[in-house]
Enzyme design. Structure first.
Site, PDB file in Angstrom:
ATOM      1  N   LYS A   1       0.441   4.148   6.819  1.00  0.00           N
ATOM      2  CA  LYS A   1      -0.178   5.069   5.863  1.00  0.00           C
ATOM      3  C   LYS A   1       0.351   6.479   6.116  1.00  0.00           C
ATOM      4  CE  LYS A   1      -3.235   2.046   4.212  1.00  0.00           C
ATOM      5  NZ  LYS A   1      -2.493   0.821   4.453  1.00  0.00           N
TER       6      LYS A   1
ATOM      7  N   SER B   1       0.803  -1.227   0.000  1.00  0.00           N
ATOM      8  CA  SER B   1       0.000   0.000   0.000  1.00  0.00           C
ATOM      9  C   SER B   1       0.836   1.278   0.000  1.00  0.00           C
ATOM     10  CB  SER B   1      -0.979   0.023   1.174  1.00  0.00           C
ATOM     11  OG  SER B   1      -0.288   0.219   2.390  1.00  0.00           O
TER      12      SER B   1
END
Length: 146
Positions: A100, A63
């Site tokens: 993230k 990600s």
């Protein structure tokens, strides 16, 4: 120095001086190289500012590839830093770790992947959320050697 907490184990930081060339390497046009090693470098001094709150964490998944963080990379994470929008953070969402970028969008904080295959996570819509640390360095191999 304070002991480091790594994977639940305490270890004493050790100094390990490695050779450091006295010149830089050109990533653009070539430049003449010096033929000697001038000084040593201790990676603890370069990578770790707050030893008692810094740990290493192995990345799983894709990600964050757009930020240069790949599956199998090693992150240096500092828990003493206050997470700010723009920082890449290790967060705990409902008991699970995720990596993230913390961002502000329309006045709300959210976690954004650096891969368009993953939608942003709006923090106000998530259950239990904790920012566990700020990623300060990533270490990854440039390929298999030996």
């Amino acid at each position: 120095m304070s002991p480091l907490l790594i994977g639940g184990l305490r270890s004493q930081p050790q100094t390990l001086r490695l050779p450091l060339a006295s010149s830089t390497v050109a990533a653009g046009f070539p430049s003449p190289a010096d033929d000697y090693i001038d000084v040593g470098i201790d990676l603890n001094e370069v990578l770790i500012r707050h030893p008692s709150s810094t740990f290493f964490l192995r990345v799983s998944g894709d990600s964050m590839t757009g930020a240069g963080i790949h599956h199998g990379d090693l992150l240096v994470v500092d828990r003493s830093l206050e997470a700010q929008p723009g920082h890449i953070v290790v967060a705990v969402l409902d008991g699970s770790f995720t990596l993230k970028r913390l961002m502000r969008h329309d006045g709300q904080l959210r976690l954004e992947a650096a891969n368009s295959a993953y939608p942003p996570l709006e923090l106000h819509q998530c259950g239990d959320v904790q920012i566990w640390g700020v990623a300060i360095h990533v270490i990854h191999s440039l390929g298999r050697h030996g």
